[in-house]
Structures are given as structure tokens and as C-alpha cells.
Motif scaffolding. Structure first.
Motif, PDB file in Angstrom:
ATOM      1  N   ASN A 224      31.843  68.869  38.870  1.00 34.55           N
ATOM      2  CA  ASN A 224      32.991  68.582  39.726  1.00 34.55           C
ATOM      3  C   ASN A 224      33.921  67.559  39.080  1.00 34.55           C
ATOM      4  O   ASN A 224      35.149  67.657  39.196  1.00 34.55           O
ATOM      5  CB  ASN A 224      32.522  68.048  41.085  1.00 34.55           C
ATOM      6  N   ALA A 225      33.345  66.572  38.415  1.00 32.77           N
ATOM      7  CA  ALA A 225      34.155  65.563  37.729  1.00 32.77           C
ATOM      8  C   ALA A 225      34.992  66.210  36.627  1.00 32.77           C
ATOM      9  O   ALA A 225      36.170  65.881  36.446  1.00 32.77           O
ATOM     10  CB  ALA A 225      33.268  64.469  37.152  1.00 32.77           C
ATOM     11  N   VAL A 226      34.387  67.142  35.895  1.00 34.24           N
ATOM     12  CA  VAL A 226      35.122  67.858  34.849  1.00 34.24           C
ATOM     13  C   VAL A 226      36.278  68.644  35.456  1.00 34.24           C
ATOM     14  O   VAL A 226      37.406  68.629  34.941  1.00 34.24           O
ATOM     15  CB  VAL A 226      34.176  68.801  34.071  1.00 34.24           C
ATOM     16  N   ARG A 227      36.012  69.328  36.558  1.00 32.24           N
ATOM     17  CA  ARG A 227      37.065  70.104  37.221  1.00 32.24           C
ATOM     18  C   ARG A 227      38.220  69.208  37.668  1.00 32.24           C
ATOM     19  O   ARG A 227      39.392  69.558  37.508  1.00 32.24           O
ATOM     20  CB  ARG A 227      36.471  70.844  38.426  1.00 32.24           C
ATOM     21  N   LEU A 228      37.886  68.035  38.190  1.00 30.02           N
ATOM     22  CA  LEU A 228      38.905  67.134  38.710  1.00 30.02           C
ATOM     23  C   LEU A 228      39.749  66.487  37.606  1.00 30.02           C
ATOM     24  O   LEU A 228      40.924  66.183  37.810  1.00 30.02           O
ATOM     25  CB  LEU A 228      38.249  66.037  39.569  1.00 30.02           C
ATOM     26  N   ILE A 229      39.154  66.276  36.439  1.00 27.32           N
ATOM     27  CA  ILE A 229      39.902  65.622  35.364  1.00 27.32           C
ATOM     28  C   ILE A 229      40.612  66.636  34.462  1.00 27.32           C
ATOM     29  O   ILE A 229      41.441  66.257  33.630  1.00 27.32           O
ATOM     30  CB  ILE A 229      38.977  64.724  34.514  1.00 27.32           C
ATOM     31  N   THR A 230      40.319  67.917  34.632  1.00 26.36           N
ATOM     32  CA  THR A 230      40.918  68.931  33.762  1.00 26.36           C
ATOM     33  C   THR A 230      42.450  68.916  33.785  1.00 26.36           C
ATOM     34  O   THR A 230      43.080  69.049  32.731  1.00 26.36           O
ATOM     35  CB  THR A 230      40.381  70.328  34.114  1.00 26.36           C
ATOM     36  N   PRO A 231      43.110  68.760  34.944  1.00 26.99           N
ATOM     37  CA  PRO A 231      44.581  68.669  34.895  1.00 26.99           C
ATOM     38  C   PRO A 231      45.082  67.539  34.006  1.00 26.99           C
ATOM     39  O   PRO A 231      46.076  67.700  33.293  1.00 26.99           O
ATOM     40  CB  PRO A 231      44.959  68.447  36.366  1.00 26.99           C
ATOM     41  N   LEU A 232      44.410  66.389  34.036  1.00 29.92           N
ATOM     42  CA  LEU A 232      44.816  65.276  33.176  1.00 29.92           C
ATOM     43  C   LEU A 232      44.652  65.658  31.709  1.00 29.92           C
ATOM     44  O   LEU A 232      45.557  65.443  30.890  1.00 29.92           O
ATOM     45  CB  LEU A 232      43.988  64.034  33.507  1.00 29.92           C
ATOM     46  N   ARG A 233      43.496  66.234  31.375  1.00 26.32           N
ATOM     47  CA  ARG A 233      43.246  66.611  29.980  1.00 26.32           C
ATOM     48  C   ARG A 233      44.266  67.639  29.491  1.00 26.32           C
ATOM     49  O   ARG A 233      44.822  67.504  28.386  1.00 26.32           O
ATOM     50  CB  ARG A 233      41.824  67.172  29.830  1.00 26.32           C
ATOM     51  N   ILE A 234      44.553  68.654  30.299  1.00 26.18           N
ATOM     52  CA  ILE A 234      45.496  69.678  29.878  1.00 26.18           C
ATOM     53  C   ILE A 234      46.904  69.106  29.741  1.00 26.18           C
ATOM     54  O   ILE A 234      47.664  69.488  28.844  1.00 26.18           O
ATOM     55  CB  ILE A 234      45.469  70.874  30.856  1.00 26.18           C
TER      56      ILE A 234
END
Length: 288
Positions: A122-132
Motif C-alpha cells: 500500500n505504501a508503494v501504491r501511495l508513493i507511486t504518483p510522487l515517483r512518477i
């Protein structure tokens, strides 16, 4: 590892997100270096203008009053334990997991961020917009330079070229790995940290709370910046989010229902074009 249909579907959605991001952030290549410097200087001082320019898809509508209050508090206070308890569809994740971290980062106010949720996935999913956005937001890259290429860059941990680090943790995981060189975490956000099963088990809830307030919060340096944010809707009378309210120096409550179950018409009106069909009271109110 075999890729499941769900994995493929999620990957396709994120690639569509990336394509839309690139197309929505064009830059003016005829702008002079002097004009660019002046423009960036102004944007770095104004959070709303910053978001409107670099994140036009998220800032196409006016910010809500509570968005402005939350962002001002977190920006103005580099040592804070803040609870953001809001009903769903109030963009608390976008605000706390993307807009504020990027704004603080480019202003030299964020060096090491932990993104924590109920699970690491879930943490990965939530931070994915920032990473992209760091990978593909044309305006950010044009104004602040390329963020990727020199250091580790994976879905659950990545370090920018100017050594800002981002790490994903699931509840209960050791945060000791979060320290980078001499820099301890200075921005921790816990988003959707509660889960339905844990809040029904007092022993498990106590264990989770001790980890959050002890191991996780304890990764901060004794001195320096300590922005600790709990972004969660309240799903039970006793939960991590509820307990965090008692520890917070600032609590923001945003409801779709009042405490007497009356509809908060001003919020409904503001969100009418965005709200999705709800799945019961737990999904529509942040407080009991």
C-alpha cells in the motif's frame, strides 16, 4: 515471477498516468534564463501557485479551505505531529504524499521521507504518483533538473540526484534502514495506516501503536526537522488514527457527516462533481 492480470492492469494504468502527466506539463522553451529564474523563485514561495503550475491535473479546481490550513501548518512548522482525519475523496493522500513533499523538497525542507501504510504494498501504491512525477513531470524536470540516474531507483526506495531519499514501509517493518548517510528521516507520513482487522484486536492494536510511536517516530533525529503526519479516515472508536489525535499538536477533521449524522451540505456541494458512490457510513465519515 509470473505477472498476474492485476499486475498488468495496474502497470497499464500507471503508464497511462505517466502519459497524461507528460502531456499536461508542457514547458515554454522560448523563456529566457532570467525569466525562468524569476518565475521559479515566485512559485517556490507560493504553495498554491506551485501546485497549479507543476501539478495542473490536481489543482484544476480551487483548493478547499481545509487544504490551505493543512498545508500552511505543515509548511510553517518543521517540527510537528499532525493528524489529518478526512473522509474519502478529500485528496488527503495527494496533499500529504505528493504535493507537500515535492514543495518541501525543492525548498530544501525535505531530505529523507518515509511513506508508511498498513502494508508495504500500500505504501508503494501511495508513493507511486510522487515517483512518477519525479521521473516524468516535464515542468519539474525543466525547472529543477533531472531527478533520476545517479542512485537507487526502485518502486519502494529511490534517491534523487541531489540525494533526497524516499522509502516505503509497511506497518511493523523496521525503520532502521531509513537512515541515509548522516541524514535521519525528516518527513514521515502514515497514510491508511489502520486496517479493519487490527482495530478489532486490542492486543494487536497496542503492538502497532507502540511500533508507531516508538520505533517509527524514534527514527527522527533529536534535533532538526520532524514532520510526522497521520493521514487517515477514522474507521473505529479505537484505532491508530484516534490515538494519534491525542499525541498531535494539530488535528484537522474534515467530515461529510456531522456528529449528529446530519449532512454537511457545504462539503457535499464542494465535492459533488468528484464524489463516488459510498459503501456505508465507515467510508463517508471520518469521526464517530
Amino acid at each position: 515471477m509470473r505477472t498476474t492480470f492485476t499486475d498488468k492492469d495496474a502497470l497499464k494504468l500507471w503508464e497511462e498516468y505517466r502519459e497524461q502527466l507528460i502531456s499536461s506539463t508542457p514547458v515554454d522553451l522560448t523563456e529566457t534564463a532570467y525569466d525562468k529564474e524569476r518565475r521559479v523563485k515566485v512559485l517556490k514561495k507560493d504553495f498554491v501557485k506551485f501546485c497549479q503550475y507543476y501539478f495542473p491535473r490536481y489543482a484544476s479546481a480551487p483548493f478547499g479551505d481545509f487544504h490551505l490550513k493543512i498545508s500552511k501548518h505543515i509548511i510553517d512548522n518543521d517540527v510537528t505531529f499532525t493528524s489529518v482525519n478526512a473522509a474519502r475523496d478529500h485528496a488527503k493522500s495527494i496533499l500529504c504524499d505528493l504535493l507537500l513533499p515535492v514543495f518541501l523538497m525543492v525548498n530544501g525542507e525535505l531530505e529523507n521521507m518515509i511513506m508508511c501504510s498498513s502494508t508495504e504494498g500500500n505504501a508503494v501504491r501511495l508513493i507511486t504518483p510522487l515517483r512518477i512525477n519525479l521521473e516524468s513531470n516535464t515542468r519539474l524536470i525543466h525547472d529543477f533538473g533531472k531527478f533520476t540516474g545517479k542512485y537507487t531507483w526502485t518502486e519502494n526506495e529511490f534517491t534523487t540526484n541531489d540525494r533526497c531519499n524516499f522509502l516505503c514501509l509497511g506497518k511493523g517493518q523496521s525503520p532502521r534502514v531509513a537512515r541515509k548517510d548522516a541524514a535521519r528521516p525528516d518527513f514521515i507520513v502514515c497514510d491508511d495506516i489502520d486496517d479493519d482487522e487490527a482495530v478489532l484486536n486490542a492486543e494487536r492494536l497496542d503492538k502497532d501503536w507502540n511500533w508507531l510511536i516508538g520505533s517509527l517516530y524514534g527514527t527522527f533525529s533529536l534535533t532538526g526537522r520532524k514532520r510526522f503526519i497521520i493521514a487517515n479516515n477514522i474507521i473505529a472508536p479505537d484505532s491508530l488514527a484516534v490515538r494519534a489525535q491525542a499525541q498531535s499538536d494539530k488535528v484537522f477533521l474534515v467530515n461529510l457527516l456531522t456528529k449528529t449524522d446530519k449532512v454537511n451540505h457545504s462539503e457535499i456541494k464542494r465535492l459533488k462533481s468528484e464524489l463516488k458512490k459510498r459503501e456505508g457510513r465507515k467510508e463517508t465519515a471520518c469521526t464517530y
